[in-house]
Design a protein around this motif. Structure first.
Motif, PDB file in Angstrom:
ATOM      1  N   PRO A   1       0.757  -0.865  -0.277  1.00  0.00           N
ATOM      2  CA  PRO A   1       0.500   0.377  -0.124  1.00  0.00           C
ATOM      3  C   PRO A   1       1.235   1.387   0.407  1.00  0.00           C
ATOM      4  O   PRO A   1       2.027   1.241   0.149  1.00  0.00           O
ATOM      5  N   ALA A   2       0.439   2.125  -0.322  1.00  0.00           N
ATOM      6  CA  ALA A   2       1.185   3.783  -0.633  1.00  0.00           C
ATOM      7  C   ALA A   2       1.378   4.550   0.611  1.00  0.00           C
ATOM      8  O   ALA A   2       0.403   3.584   1.086  1.00  0.00           O
ATOM      9  N   ASP A   3       2.476   4.683   1.416  1.00  0.00           N
ATOM     10  CA  ASP A   3       2.179   5.018   3.093  1.00  0.00           C
ATOM     11  C   ASP A   3       1.514   6.378   2.885  1.00  0.00           C
ATOM     12  O   ASP A   3       1.323   6.281   4.281  1.00  0.00           O
ATOM     13  N   GLU A   4       0.638   6.920   2.377  1.00  0.00           N
ATOM     14  CA  GLU A   4      -0.125   7.527   2.951  1.00  0.00           C
ATOM     15  C   GLU A   4      -1.543   6.970   2.431  1.00  0.00           C
ATOM     16  O   GLU A   4      -1.425   7.320   0.759  1.00  0.00           O
ATOM     17  N   GLY A   5      -3.051   6.665   3.034  1.00  0.00           N
ATOM     18  CA  GLY A   5      -4.221   7.258   2.342  1.00  0.00           C
ATOM     19  C   GLY A   5      -4.240   5.300   1.602  1.00  0.00           C
ATOM     20  O   GLY A   5      -5.696   5.537   1.001  1.00  0.00           O
ATOM     21  N   GLY A   6      -3.798   4.614   1.714  1.00  0.00           N
ATOM     22  CA  GLY A   6      -4.240   3.542   1.759  1.00  0.00           C
ATOM     23  C   GLY A   6      -5.558   2.848   2.712  1.00  0.00           C
ATOM     24  O   GLY A   6      -5.293   3.125   2.940  1.00  0.00           O
TER      25      GLY A   6
ATOM     26  N   GLU B   1     -12.989  -4.316   4.725  1.00  0.00           N
ATOM     27  CA  GLU B   1     -13.289  -6.107   5.038  1.00  0.00           C
ATOM     28  C   GLU B   1     -14.524  -7.271   4.463  1.00  0.00           C
ATOM     29  O   GLU B   1     -14.340  -6.720   3.875  1.00  0.00           O
ATOM     30  N   SER B   2     -14.450  -7.889   5.727  1.00  0.00           N
ATOM     31  CA  SER B   2     -15.807  -9.061   4.863  1.00  0.00           C
ATOM     32  C   SER B   2     -16.716  -8.616   4.644  1.00  0.00           C
ATOM     33  O   SER B   2     -18.041  -9.014   4.009  1.00  0.00           O
ATOM     34  N   ASP B   3     -17.332  -7.668   6.081  1.00  0.00           N
ATOM     35  CA  ASP B   3     -18.841  -7.670   5.437  1.00  0.00           C
ATOM     36  C   ASP B   3     -18.692  -6.043   3.818  1.00  0.00           C
ATOM     37  O   ASP B   3     -19.444  -5.358   4.307  1.00  0.00           O
ATOM     38  N   GLY B   4     -17.611  -5.682   3.731  1.00  0.00           N
ATOM     39  CA  GLY B   4     -17.561  -4.585   3.088  1.00  0.00           C
ATOM     40  C   GLY B   4     -16.848  -3.343   3.196  1.00  0.00           C
ATOM     41  O   GLY B   4     -16.886  -2.333   2.276  1.00  0.00           O
ATOM     42  N   SER B   5     -17.249  -3.270   4.401  1.00  0.00           N
ATOM     43  CA  SER B   5     -16.886  -2.143   4.866  1.00  0.00           C
ATOM     44  C   SER B   5     -15.070  -1.734   4.331  1.00  0.00           C
ATOM     45  O   SER B   5     -14.246  -2.660   4.592  1.00  0.00           O
ATOM     46  N   VAL B   6     -14.934  -0.454   4.343  1.00  0.00           N
ATOM     47  CA  VAL B   6     -12.932   0.204   3.563  1.00  0.00           C
ATOM     48  C   VAL B   6     -12.933   0.926   5.469  1.00  0.00           C
ATOM     49  O   VAL B   6     -13.638   1.635   6.107  1.00  0.00           O
ATOM     50  N   VAL B   7     -11.556   0.004   5.851  1.00  0.00           N
ATOM     51  CA  VAL B   7     -10.362   0.807   6.696  1.00  0.00           C
ATOM     52  C   VAL B   7      -9.367   1.410   6.183  1.00  0.00           C
ATOM     53  O   VAL B   7      -8.446   0.730   5.002  1.00  0.00           O
ATOM     54  N   PRO B   8      -8.873   2.678   6.979  1.00  0.00           N
ATOM     55  CA  PRO B   8      -7.641   3.098   6.769  1.00  0.00           C
ATOM     56  C   PRO B   8      -5.848   1.970   6.966  1.00  0.00           C
ATOM     57  O   PRO B   8      -6.874   1.074   7.885  1.00  0.00           O
ATOM     58  N   VAL B   9      -5.241   2.003   6.373  1.00  0.00           N
ATOM     59  CA  VAL B   9      -4.279   1.259   6.732  1.00  0.00           C
ATOM     60  C   VAL B   9      -2.995   2.128   7.061  1.00  0.00           C
ATOM     61  O   VAL B   9      -2.941   3.796   6.174  1.00  0.00           O
ATOM     62  N   VAL B  10      -2.675   2.856   7.883  1.00  0.00           N
ATOM     63  CA  VAL B  10      -1.223   2.801   8.302  1.00  0.00           C
ATOM     64  C   VAL B  10      -0.005   1.993   8.300  1.00  0.00           C
ATOM     65  O   VAL B  10       0.356   0.939   8.921  1.00  0.00           O
ATOM     66  N   TRP B  11       0.811   2.727   8.392  1.00  0.00           N
ATOM     67  CA  TRP B  11       1.951   2.667   8.566  1.00  0.00           C
ATOM     68  C   TRP B  11       2.938   2.956   9.954  1.00  0.00           C
ATOM     69  O   TRP B  11       3.197   4.012   9.952  1.00  0.00           O
ATOM     70  N   ARG B  12       2.764   1.662  11.047  1.00  0.00           N
ATOM     71  CA  ARG B  12       3.316   2.180  12.391  1.00  0.00           C
ATOM     72  C   ARG B  12       4.488   2.009  12.542  1.00  0.00           C
ATOM     73  O   ARG B  12       4.777   0.655  12.087  1.00  0.00           O
TER      74      ARG B  12
END
Length: 149
Positions: free
Chosen positions: A104-109, A113-124
């Protein structure tokens, strides 16, 4: 969609470092009664009936991120007993490490989820002593520190 937390669930989750090895990918989740700032969670999900935990992490990463895992390595197992909005939860987590392709991109990824919801990902950051948002499963922090940093 609510999750039935009345039984112990089996999960597979991934510690996936970025290119320079300073950070790893997590989902950024909404606030709960226990975590008013929200929380970070390792990428992955439930093992389905008849599926190995290795098959599960490969499937989950493909479904959630549209990526494949390179250099997949099993780190160990983590038991997680927790509360989520007041409800008791209990998981046994097979913990893996590996790199994502594509990453994923450094920002904005995001992940889906299995229910179709979209969740942000971040680099911790691996060095997360100054991060106030907790990481789950909490027991994975020891594996992350000893195995990957």
């Amino acid at each position: 969609m609510s999750v039935d937390r009345s039984y112990i669930r089996v999960k597979a989750m991934l510690v996936s470092p970025n290119d320079d090895g300073s950070r790893h990918l997590v989902s950024r989740n909404a606030p709960t009664s226990e975590n008013p700032l929200g929380f970070h969670r390792l990428i992955g999900g439930s093992v389905e009936l008849g599926e190995t935990h290795q098959e599960a992490i490969i499937r989950e990463v493909h479904e959630e991120l549209g990526a494949r895992i390179l250099d997949l390595t099993h780190l160990g197992m983590v038991e997680s007993i927790f509360r989520y909005n007041g409800e008791l939860g209990h998981e046994i987590v097979a913990l893996y490490s590996g790199r994502l392709e594509p990453a994923p991109a450094d920002e904005g990824g995001t992940l889906t989820e299995s229910d179709g919801s979209v969740v942000p990902v971040v680099w911790r950051p691996f060095d997360d002593a100054d991060i106030t948002v907790p990481l789950y499963p909490a027991g994975a922090r020891n594996w992350i520190r000893s195995s990957l940093t």
